[in-house]
Motif scaffolding. Structure first.
Motif, mmCIF file in Angstrom:
data_model
loop_
_atom_site.group_PDB
_atom_site.id
_atom_site.type_symbol
_atom_site.label_atom_id
_atom_site.label_comp_id
_atom_site.label_asym_id
_atom_site.label_seq_id
_atom_site.Cartn_x
_atom_site.Cartn_y
_atom_site.Cartn_z
ATOM 1 N N GLN A 49 -2.067 45.002 17.780
ATOM 2 C CA GLN A 49 -1.705 46.331 17.914
ATOM 3 C C GLN A 49 0.005 47.028 17.018
ATOM 4 O O GLN A 49 -0.351 47.936 16.677
ATOM 5 N N ILE A 50 0.466 46.307 17.035
ATOM 6 C CA ILE A 50 1.762 46.383 16.183
ATOM 7 C C ILE A 50 1.890 46.509 14.967
ATOM 8 O O ILE A 50 2.286 47.010 13.510
ATOM 9 N N LYS B 171 -0.785 51.446 9.516
ATOM 10 C CA LYS B 171 -1.051 52.581 9.876
ATOM 11 C C LYS B 171 0.219 53.492 9.046
ATOM 12 O O LYS B 171 -0.147 54.300 8.387
ATOM 13 N N ASP B 172 1.581 52.896 9.452
ATOM 14 C CA ASP B 172 3.063 53.705 9.187
ATOM 15 C C ASP B 172 2.442 53.591 7.196
ATOM 16 O O ASP B 172 3.763 54.053 6.469
ATOM 17 N N ASP C 126 -0.252 49.263 13.148
ATOM 18 C CA ASP C 126 0.564 50.001 13.153
ATOM 19 C C ASP C 126 0.983 50.327 12.441
ATOM 20 O O ASP C 126 1.753 51.610 11.647
ATOM 21 N N LYS C 127 1.769 48.570 11.684
ATOM 22 C CA LYS C 127 2.728 48.812 10.263
ATOM 23 C C LYS C 127 1.751 49.057 9.571
ATOM 24 O O LYS C 127 2.316 49.990 8.213
ATOM 25 N N GLN D 34 -0.946 42.933 22.532
ATOM 26 C CA GLN D 34 0.078 44.175 21.580
ATOM 27 C C GLN D 34 0.551 43.815 19.924
ATOM 28 O O GLN D 34 1.155 44.891 19.172
#
Ligand SMILES: Nc1ncnc2c1ncn2[C@@H]1O[C@H](COP(=O)(O)OP(=O)(O)OP(=O)(O)O)[C@@H](O)[C@H]1O
Ligand SMILES: [Mg+2]
Lengths: 344, 313, 273
Positions: free
Chosen positions: C145-146, C152-153, C149-150, C142
């Motif tokens: 993944q975060i 990517k953001d 994601d960040k 997890q």
């Protein structure tokens, strides 16, 4: 005087030029002489280590030729010294095995590290991060003082305080009787050596760790705190990792110091090259041991016997190689860590 | 609920304070203990009479010659080491660029810094036992009947000490020189000074605080060392040169012969040595530690003075 | 509804004021005064930071922008001799009240510094470290993944996806700065403080960060200090002009940039100091 007055302006100018030229020459001559001298002395400083190697290898050569690798894989050093001492001058005995000393050095050093690393690191963290400003200053002074206390004083106090304490607390007469065949339990022991040695190297580790932590850019700490990480989390996960190369170098340096400590250990560690047996339980730590460095001090009085002299130089060579290795290792570690972080 | 982070932070804090207090308490109790045990010994007689090798503690005299020996040895060592180290530091900081040669010099000096003093001590013994260097000590006949140099004297020990502190003093001096801002040098050079002139007239004076600190710390190391003294000055407690050793005409003889220092006296007088008079050892240890503390205060003052000066500018 | 206008060649581009709600303030600063030792750095500052808007602090060098920004997440606590009077309320709670948890505050109020300051560790670790420290209970997968994601953001993933295990110090300046934004976002703050995040960046990196901020304000309230007036005009919803520790003027960008009420403001906008 007379001629000067009568000389033409051109001549005067010419004289002045010559003079400045001479002065300039003088200056440049002096410059180049000074530079050469300074260079020479620098070369001398750098070449000392080579001389140390040459001389110690030369003196140790006879013992190393006879024993080769057995010098570090066989034991019985104390008895061999006595044999060599009693041997007639025309039939010298060259057999020596310093495994016991090697193990004595290893155990005292490792033990001291085990105590001193947490103590030194904690003190460094308190000095750099936790203590109020005033206290920091006082702590630094104390650490500096601790670092400059001569080893003979540590030895003296170890001998007068630590050794009797160990004897009272841990050694009973039954225990003494049980081990009397192997060695005399008297408080002079590996444990006493470890205690004294660890107090000696705490200030080294502390001082170098303080420098390393202070060298960590302040903005790493700010970044971590701004992320809501606790102060201790910041120390543990950001500051210490960033100071890692300096801290490791400091620890390696202190290993060198512990390995090479002769006087204090020769006073408290027992002076006999027993091989500590892990099977002995607690007595493992109470075994009297001898280290490579303290052997040189202990046996220095009978150094006039060439075989013994060579054996002690062989011990010195082992020490020298170890410590040079450690110095190079410290440099390598520093370089590798920095490269890993992308700073070199 | 058991919060991992809170637990970790709490234990971390407690352990850090605990361990650090342990090291501080260790230091303070050492000093305290020395004062308690040593203070009873300190009196003018103890300081001013020479030691007398006897097993009777009451007759064993004082520590005048060990004190003198400490000063003599420190002076010899530092007089040799200071110019040598300073010259090296000047070369490394002012002349040496980043060429391979300088790197090798640095590495060699670095490695020298890591060599244990006991190894330097036996090196001193080995090199000064060469008959050619006999003039620095005295000649003796070895067990094999061959004349060799005794290899032990104040001069020999002083030179060996100089080697021991060399890398240490070099480092501090080099740092002091590097701390001098470049525009000092540029200003001197632009006024027509040669490189050497700029070093002597501008760089060295501005770095003198650091250089002095290095010299004092180096002296502290010499004062505190025992291994080199024990091996290259020997275990003799009295001055062995022509008596009385302090007559100026006998100075060379004193330097070429052996004696003792405070550290070797402590070792000798401790139960580990032959003397076995621990009270005297504590008396000498107190004198020694006071010397060390005084030197520490000196460096501290120097540092603060230096800091003030920079602020003042 | 979008509205564009030009002042002195500056493109003012901001959302229509109809979406702008003055009720939804998240931080409210009252009568704030701050000192470094004897020198006063902030005088009588009264200001509200609005939810899901970009607030820009502008003003000449040394006027106290950074000081105020650092008051908002109590980073000034670290500076010896710093002192403060007045109150700063985050969602109605005074953050300087005794017993208020600083760590909790800083989790809610993330910060990106003027100088990119990634930790000297791997790119991935830079994100995982604050996550591990703040969300202990999440599993390893997890967390990763975060972190991804960040990245990517912040539009960084494409550029660094092969270098996740390399030192963050090997990234370019702009990438490092965006990594710092990603890192600040990783702990899921409500407010994001940015202190001149583009001052050391080239125009392309700058526009990437600006685009990023405009996307981010959907989810975060943003305060940005900038010397770049065009930048403030391009992205800000609310502008605050500081001079010598005081707020001279604050308001919507149209008001500040087109019809400044104070003489000081117009002088500053005209580059007179
Ligand atoms: N750590 C500090 N100690 C003492 N004074 C400080 C400190 N930080 C800032 N100041 C002073 O406080 C005032 C405001 O500084 P601040 O950093 O807030 O300005 P700024 O608006 O961010 O300027 P810049 O645009 O140059 O970053 C300045 O006069 C500065 O000199
Ligand atoms: Mg600023």
């Amino acid at each position: 005087m007379q001629s000067f007055e009568t000389s033409s302006p051109e001549e005067k100018l010419f004289a002045v030029r010559i003079e400045t030229k001479n002065r300039l020459n003088l200056i440049s001559v002096r410059d180049s002489i000074s530079e050469k001298l300074v260079f020479l002395l620098t070369t001398a400083s750098a070449i000392v280590i080579v001389f140390i190697f040459i001389f110690i290898v030369k003196e140790a050569a006879a013992v190393l030729q006879v024993n080769s690798i057995n010098f570090v894989t066989t034991s019985g050093f104390d008895q061999q010294i006595i044999n060599a001492y009693n041997a007639p001058a025309d039939k010298p005995i060259w057999q020596f095995g310093a495994l016991g000393l090697l193990l004595g050095t290893l155990t005292t050093t490792l033990g001291a590290l085990l105590l001193a690393v947490p103590m030194g690191m904690s003190t460094a963290i308190v000095i750099t991060e936790l203590a109020p400003v005033r206290l920091r200053y006082i702590l630094r002074i104390v650490i500096r003082l601790l670092a400059s206390i001569p080893s003979v004083i540590y030895g003296l106090i170890g001998l007068m305080v630590v050794v009797p304490f160990i004897q009272e607390l841990l050694i009973s007469s039954e225990l003494q009787i049980r081990y009397i065949d192997r060695f005399q339990l008297a408080g002079n022991s590996m444990l006493a050596g470890i205690v004294v040695l660890s107090i000696m190297i705490v200030p080294i580790i502390t001082a170098l760790a303080v420098d390393a932590i202070n060298a960590v850019p302040h903005h790493y700490k700010e970044a971590a705190l701004a992320l809501g990480i606790s102060h201790w989390g910041t120390i543990l996960r950001v500051i210490l990792p960033a100071a890692k190369s300096g801290i490791l170098a400091g620890i390696i340096l202190s290993v060198g110091r512990a390995v090479g400590e002769a006087i204090a250990l020769s006073m408290v560690s027992g002076g006999i090259g027993n091989i500590p047996q892990p099977g002995d339980g607690m007595v493992f730590f109470l075994t009297p041991v001898l280290t490579l460095a303290s052997a040189i001090v202990n046996k220095s009085e009978i150094m006039s016997v060439p075989t013994i002299e060579a054996a002690l130089f062989a011990c010195g060579l082992v020490l020298l190689v170890t410590c040079v290795g450690l110095s190079l290792c410290a440099r390598l570690v520093e370089y590798l860590v920095k490269r890993g972080e992308g700073r070199a | 609920m058991l919060d991992y982070q809170k637990l970790r932070d709490g234990t971390g804090h407690v352990l850090a304070w605990l361990f650090s207090s342990l090291s501080i308490v260790a230091c303070l109790s050492i000093i305290f203990y020395l004062f308690i045990r040593g203070f009873a010994q300190i009196n003018p007689d103890f300081i001013l009479t020479p030691p007398n090798p006897t097993l009777n503690q009451d007759m064993s005299g004082g520590i005048s010659t060990p004190i003198a020996g400490t000063f003599l040895l420190t002076l010899t060592g530092i007089l040799l080491a200071a110019p040598w180290a300073l010259a090296t530091a000047i070369y490394l900081a002012e002349y040496g660029g980043s060429q391979a040669m300088v790197q090798i010099f640095r590495l060699a000096i670095d490695v020298l810094a890591g060599v244990p003093t006991i190894v330097i001590a036996i090196f001193g013994l080995a090199i000064f036992s060469l008959p050619q260097l006999g003039f620095l000590s005295s000649m003796v006949e070895g067990v094999d009947g061959v004349e060799r140099s005794f290899g032990r004297s104040f001069l020999v020990a002083g030179i060996t000490m100089a080697i021991m502190i060399l890398p240490f003093v070099i480092k501090i001096c080099e740092e002091a020189l590097k701390a001098v801002p470049n525009y000092y040098r540029e200003a001197a050079l632009s006024m027509g000074a040669s490189k050497w002139q700029s070093i002597v007239t501008v760089v060295l004076p501005s770095a003198r605080q650091g250089i002095l600190t290095g010299i004092i710390l180096g002296m502290g190391r010499i004062i505190g060392d025992t291994a080199i003294v024990w091996l290259t000055l020997g275990g003799t407690i009295r001055m062995t040169g022509i008596q009385p050793w302090w007559y100026p005409v006998h100075w060379w003889s004193t330097l070429c012969n052996t004696g003792s220092t405070l550290t070797s006296y402590i070792y000798f007088a401790s139960p580990a040595g032959e003397g076995n008079m621990p009270d005297k050892a504590f008396g000498a240890a107190l004198v020694l530690i006071i010397l060390i503390i005084v030197l520490n205060i000196f460096t501290d003052l120097l540092e603060r003075f230096g800091a003030n000066k920079i602020k003042g500018n | 509804m979008e509205k564009e206008s030009f002042i002195d060649g500056v493109l003012v581009h901001s959302q229509s004021s109809t979406t702008f709600s003055l009720d939804s303030s998240i931080i409210s600063i009252q009568d704030l005064n701050a000192w470094y030792g004897q020198t006063q750095a902030l005088k009588q500052v009264n200001l509200k930071i609005y939810k899901n808007q970009i607030t820009a602090f502008i003003g000449p060098s040394g006027c106290g922008k950074t000081t105020l920004l650092r008051c908002l997440n109590r980073m000034n606590d670290l500076i010896p001799g710093f002192d403060l009077k007045g109150s700063i309320e985050l969602q109605g709670e005074n953050i300087y009240a005794p017993g208020y948890s600083v760590n909790k505050l800083r989790k809610q109020v993330g910060m990106v510094f003027q100088q990119a300051n990634p930790f000297p560790q791997t790119v991935l670790n830079n994100l995982k470290l604050p996550l591990e420290e703040n969300f202990r209970k999440l599993g390893k997968a997890q967390l990763k993944q975060i972190a991804i994601d960040k990245l990517k953001d912040t539009g960084l993933l494409e550029e660094v996806k092969d270098r996740l295990q390399q030192s963050a110090l090997k990234l370019s300046g702009g990438q490092q700065q965006r990594l710092c934004v990603a890192r600040a976002l990783a702990i899921d703050p409500e407010i994001l403080l940015l202190d001149e995040p583009c001052s050391a960046l080239d125009p392309i990196s700058t526009s990437k960060i600006e685009a990023l901020l405009i996307r981010l304000k959907e989810r975060y309230s943003i305060v940005i200090v900038t010397h770049n007036l065009q930048q403030a005009a391009r992205i800000a919803d609310y502008v605050v002009f500081f001079y010598q520790g005081e707020i001279v003027e604050q308001g919507l960008p149209q008001e500040i940039f087109i019809t400044p009420r104070m003489k000081l403001t117009s002088q500053y906008l005209q580059g007179m100091f």
